[in-house]
Write a protein that holds these residues in place. Structure first.
Motif, short mmCIF file in Angstrom:
data_model
loop_
_atom_site.label_atom_id
_atom_site.label_comp_id
_atom_site.label_asym_id
_atom_site.label_seq_id
_atom_site.Cartn_x
_atom_site.Cartn_y
_atom_site.Cartn_z
N ASP A 1 0.95 -1.33 -0.11
CA ASP A 1 0.02 0.07 -0.12
C ASP A 1 0.70 1.33 -0.02
OD1 ASP A 1 0.91 -0.06 2.40
OD2 ASP A 1 -0.87 0.15 3.70
N ASP A 2 2.08 1.15 -0.21
CA ASP A 2 2.93 2.33 -0.36
C ASP A 2 4.04 1.85 -1.48
OD1 ASP A 2 3.88 4.86 1.55
OD2 ASP A 2 5.53 4.01 0.43
N GLU A 3 4.23 3.17 -2.35
CA GLU A 3 5.19 2.85 -3.57
C GLU A 3 6.42 2.68 -3.04
OE1 GLU A 3 3.00 5.79 -3.08
OE2 GLU A 3 3.96 7.60 -4.05
N TYR B 1 1.70 -4.47 -10.75
CA TYR B 1 0.46 -3.92 -11.31
C TYR B 1 0.33 -2.41 -10.21
CZ TYR B 1 -0.41 -7.58 -14.15
OH TYR B 1 -0.41 -8.44 -15.09
N THR B 2 0.42 -1.29 -10.87
CA THR B 2 0.35 -0.29 -10.01
C THR B 2 -0.73 0.92 -10.71
OG1 THR B 2 1.85 1.14 -11.37
CG2 THR B 2 2.86 -0.12 -9.64
N PRO B 3 -1.07 1.83 -9.50
CA PRO B 3 -2.49 2.62 -9.98
C PRO B 3 -1.75 3.85 -10.77
CG PRO B 3 -2.10 2.62 -7.70
CD PRO B 3 -1.35 1.58 -8.17
N PHE B 4 -0.48 4.07 -10.57
CA PHE B 4 0.07 5.38 -11.17
C PHE B 4 1.58 4.85 -11.48
CE2 PHE B 4 0.15 5.98 -6.64
CZ PHE B 4 1.43 6.21 -6.21
N PRO B 5 2.39 5.42 -12.51
CA PRO B 5 3.74 5.29 -12.47
C PRO B 5 4.42 5.46 -11.29
CG PRO B 5 3.05 7.33 -13.72
CD PRO B 5 1.74 6.75 -13.05
N TYR C 1 -11.56 -4.99 -23.91
CA TYR C 1 -12.23 -4.33 -22.70
C TYR C 1 -12.57 -5.05 -21.55
CZ TYR C 1 -16.50 -6.81 -24.94
OH TYR C 1 -17.40 -7.81 -25.12
N LYS C 2 -12.44 -6.56 -21.56
CA LYS C 2 -12.60 -7.25 -20.37
C LYS C 2 -11.04 -7.88 -20.08
CE LYS C 2 -16.92 -9.22 -19.60
NZ LYS C 2 -17.89 -10.23 -19.66
N PRO C 3 -10.26 -7.07 -19.53
CA PRO C 3 -8.63 -7.87 -19.17
C PRO C 3 -8.76 -8.30 -18.12
CG PRO C 3 -8.94 -5.26 -18.56
CD PRO C 3 -10.28 -5.51 -19.36
N LYS C 4 -7.90 -9.43 -17.84
CA LYS C 4 -7.95 -10.18 -16.84
C LYS C 4 -7.42 -9.51 -15.72
CE LYS C 4 -8.49 -14.77 -18.03
NZ LYS C 4 -8.05 -16.12 -18.25
N MET C 5 -8.01 -8.84 -14.73
CA MET C 5 -7.15 -8.32 -13.39
C MET C 5 -6.76 -8.98 -12.38
SD MET C 5 -6.94 -4.92 -14.16
CE MET C 5 -6.95 -4.04 -12.69
N PHE C 6 -5.63 -9.14 -12.00
CA PHE C 6 -5.17 -9.74 -10.73
C PHE C 6 -6.06 -9.39 -9.45
CE2 PHE C 6 -1.44 -10.97 -13.16
CZ PHE C 6 -1.37 -12.29 -12.96
N ASP C 7 -6.21 -8.17 -9.37
CA ASP C 7 -6.47 -7.47 -8.19
C ASP C 7 -7.11 -6.10 -8.61
OD1 ASP C 7 -7.48 -6.19 -5.89
OD2 ASP C 7 -6.17 -7.23 -4.73
N PRO C 8 -8.51 -5.89 -8.58
CA PRO C 8 -9.01 -4.47 -9.10
C PRO C 8 -8.39 -3.34 -8.45
CG PRO C 8 -10.82 -5.50 -8.24
CD PRO C 8 -9.71 -6.68 -8.32
N ASP D 1 -5.67 2.29 -5.25
CA ASP D 1 -4.63 2.81 -4.44
C ASP D 1 -3.60 1.57 -3.80
OD1 ASP D 1 -6.34 1.40 -2.95
OD2 ASP D 1 -6.28 2.87 -1.06
N LYS D 2 -3.82 0.29 -4.29
CA LYS D 2 -2.82 -0.64 -3.95
C LYS D 2 -1.79 -1.33 -5.17
CE LYS D 2 -4.71 -1.66 0.08
NZ LYS D 2 -5.37 -0.12 -0.02
N PHE D 3 -0.86 -1.47 -4.81
CA PHE D 3 0.29 -1.99 -5.83
C PHE D 3 0.34 -3.48 -5.50
CE2 PHE D 3 0.90 1.95 -3.89
CZ PHE D 3 1.35 2.81 -4.92
N VAL D 4 0.13 -4.22 -6.63
CA VAL D 4 -0.10 -5.72 -6.99
C VAL D 4 1.30 -6.49 -7.45
CG1 VAL D 4 -1.37 -7.62 -7.38
CG2 VAL D 4 -2.44 -5.44 -6.34
#
Lengths: 454, 177
Positions: free
Chosen positions: B13-15, B36-40, B128-135, B140-143
């Motif tokens: 939960d922290d970059e 997988y990250t919500p932002f670069p 349009y339906k990509p496989k996401m490990f964790d939405p 705000d989470k880094f997977v």
């Protein structure tokens, strides 16, 4: 690990965290349209419909419906074209030039400013098509093979340069904007269900946020910013050359490119200011578009407004100093001739009014910022009108001196672009994320004033 | 266990913790499938051992194609195909060709690069339906996804421990069937 600058105030206030950013921005997209939005949309659509009637009639009947005459062959049409293109420039400036300068305050306003750019350039393109008179022959402006023995377009002409400049600018701006939207559409997609999920899924191009994709995304953003920066400067330079490469006194000046670019940024920032001041209140985004942002924009308005002021004075000085009698006459006619009131409006709105922003208290005053942002755009409209009309209205032959009086259709087509611009902007503000969520999240740790360590 | 279908996910939960975590996990000899990250996150690509993208080079090549094609087309059209005397400027007035050459260079460089980006990253509306490990990785989470099939030498319990020690706030299993 919390890094907060001891000097700079935070860019995002209210102790927001990444999840709050997602919630605050997606709320607008996911909620039902509000009453304010519906009323604004209704007014825009009525304006658009009225304008479409005027534009359609103009194309059906011909350009005789406009108030142009044989002395003044360009008037409101090109004034409005240059005005809209100029407004568009702020979006690219914010997203590209401020990205290269690593100005992080751009993150909250770049999305909406870029959207404004695209809609403004489309409005400008409307006037290009409208002033052609026969828009179905617009492709004649391109070097296409034809049956006239392959008679090519004249590449020496600034008007042909303009065709390439505007179309490149429009398409590159759309692509730059859209690439930035993709990750945010993915965020909305993951929160949506049913048809909305499919639509936002398509819009998001199947973005998943892989580290590899982000790495490429960053490379694309940086190169597009690097390409857009000279592009945006070239576009208004070329627009100014539409005038500067002619031999009309008042137009034939080398000062035009920098003067036009400064004026474009000036009016563009004023328009961003107008739109942002409304958006932040209506969408309750005061924590993202803070007083710092508004002050920063006011500083740019002050700087570019002063550059424009110096350009006005320089033009006058050169007209006197060059000793060219025609140049001198044009400038005396501009300031003291029949259009003195337009000149006075231009001078007071563009040169005097931004000087209030030397004072910090006034820069941070919302009401004054809003009023001045509109005053500046009125002033910039008059600037283009003054340059175009007062250079033409008293030409070399006193018997052909004339005045320009706008007709119903001059006003109607201008109304069309307002209707179009606000319809597009309202649709954008409702269905697209108005703030770049991914980029704001990158600064949340260093600049949110969030004291709590992770 | 079906090959390539089972993953262990470390959720951060922290970059900054994520960046350190990536170094630690890689040091422990674990093969990371993808993060997988919500932002670069700056430095994440080098931490994962990715090379810097070649897209700028591609863009330069597209731009050069634009420069050459625009310039040569204009020279051919006004210089050879239909030479005309326009304002006494000569048949090939190079300074007059600069604006269009520049615009066309930018046009091809920008669009070529973005199109290449879409191709190499496989970004298209029909996905349009990509496989996401964790939405939550778009929020705000880094997977960090670890492919079990590629880490058969390490026990699952041990992998979980490595992830926890590296700062993951959650460790989940995900069946990607």
């Amino acid at each position: 690990m919390q890094v907060t600058s001891p000097v700079r105030p935070p860019l995002v206030t209210g102790g927001k965290k990444a999840a709050d950013v997602t919630n605050d921005i997606c709320k607008q997209v996911e909620g039902k349209p509000t009453k304010v939005w519906l009323v604004a949309m209704g007014i825009s659509l009525i304006t658009l419909a009225f304008g479409a009637y005027c534009l359609g009639t103009l194309w059906w009947e011909g350009l005789g419906l406009w108030g142009l005459n044989k002395t003044i062959g360009w008037s409101w049409d090109i004034t409005n074209f240059v005005w809209w293109v100029g407004i568009g420039h702020a979006g690219t400036l914010i997203s590209a030039i401020l990205l290269l300068f690593r100005q992080k305050w751009r993150t909250s306003i770049n999305r909406a400013a870029e959207a404004m750019t695209i809609f403004a350039v489309l409005c400008a393109a409307t006037f290009i098509l409208a002033h052609m008179g026969r828009p179905w022959l617009a492709h004649w402006a391109l070097p296409l093979p034809n049956t006239y023995g392959s008679l090519w377009v004249n590449f020496n002409s600034a008007l042909v340069w303009d065709v390439f400049a505007i179309s490149t600018y429009l398409t590159v701006s759309i692509v730059f904007w859209y690439v930035g939207l993709i990750p945010d559409f993915a965020t909305i997609r993951e929160r949506a269900t049913g048809v909305r999920r499919v639509i936002y899924g398509m819009l998001s191009f199947g973005w998943t946020g892989k580290a590899k994709d982000w790495s490429r995304f960053e490379a694309v953003s940086l190169v597009l910013a690097g390409l857009s920066t000279p592009l945006v400067l070239s576009v208004h330079t070329i627009v100014s050359m539409d005038f500067a490469t002619s031999i009309i006194p008042g137009w034939h000046t080398t000062i035009f490119p920098p003067y036009f670019v400064a004026g474009a940024i000036f009016s563009g920032f004023a328009m961003v200011q107008t739109l942002m001041l409304i958006t932040r209140v209506v969408y309750k985004l005061e924590d993202y578009i803070t007083l710092e942002h508004i002050e920063s924009m006011n500083k740019i308005i002050l700087l570019t407004g002063s550059i424009v002021g110096i350009a006005y004075i320089t033009e006058f000085f050169i007209a006197a100093y060059s000793g060219a009698p025609y140049e001198k006459f044009t400038f005396i006619n501009r300031a003291f001739g029949p259009y003195w009131w337009a000149y006075a409006a231009m001078m007071s709105c563009n040169v005097i009014s931004p000087q209030f922003f030397w004072f910090k208290k006034l820069r941070r005053n919302l009401v004054l910022s809003f009023i001045l942002s509109i005053v500046v755009n009125i002033g910039m409209w008059f600037e283009r009108f003054v340059i175009i009309c007062t250079s033409l209205n008293r030409d070399f032959l006193p018997s052909s001196w004339a005045m320009f009086y706008p007709t119903f259709y001059d006003i109607g087509v201008y109304m069309f672009t307002f209707g179009f611009f606000f319809t597009c902007f309202l649709l954008f503000a409702k269905y697209f994320p108005v703030i770049n969520m991914a980029e704001v999240k990158t600064i949340i740790k260093s600049s949110s004033g969030n004291k709590e360590s992770h | 266990m079906e090959k390539g279908k089972n993953f262990i996910l470390g959720v951060f939960d922290d970059e900054d913790i994520l960046l350190e975590g990536v170094h630690k996990v890689r040091k422990a000899g674990v093969n990371i499938h993808e993060v997988y990250t919500p932002f670069p996150v700056h430095g994440l690509d080098t931490a994962l051992g990715y090379k810097y993208s070649n897209l700028p080079v591609a863009s330069f090549i597209y731009g050069m194609i634009g420069t050459i094609s625009a310039l040569s087309t204009m020279i051919w059209m006004l210089g050879f195909d239909w030479p005309m005397d326009i304002g006494g400027k000569g048949h090939i007035p190079l300074p007059d060709f600069i604006p269009i050459t520049f615009e066309f260079t930018v046009l091809l460089a920008a669009h070529g690069m973005v199109l290449t980006f879409f191709i190499v990253s496989n970004l298209w509306p029909w996905n349009y339906k990509p496989k996401m490990f964790d939405p939550r990785s778009t929020d705000d989470k880094f997977v960090m996804a670890i492919d079990l099939a590629k880490n058969t030498n390490i026990k699952i319990e041990e992998l979980e421990k490595i992830l926890k020690d590296s700062g993951a706030v959650e460790v989940n299993k995900k069946d990607m069937n």
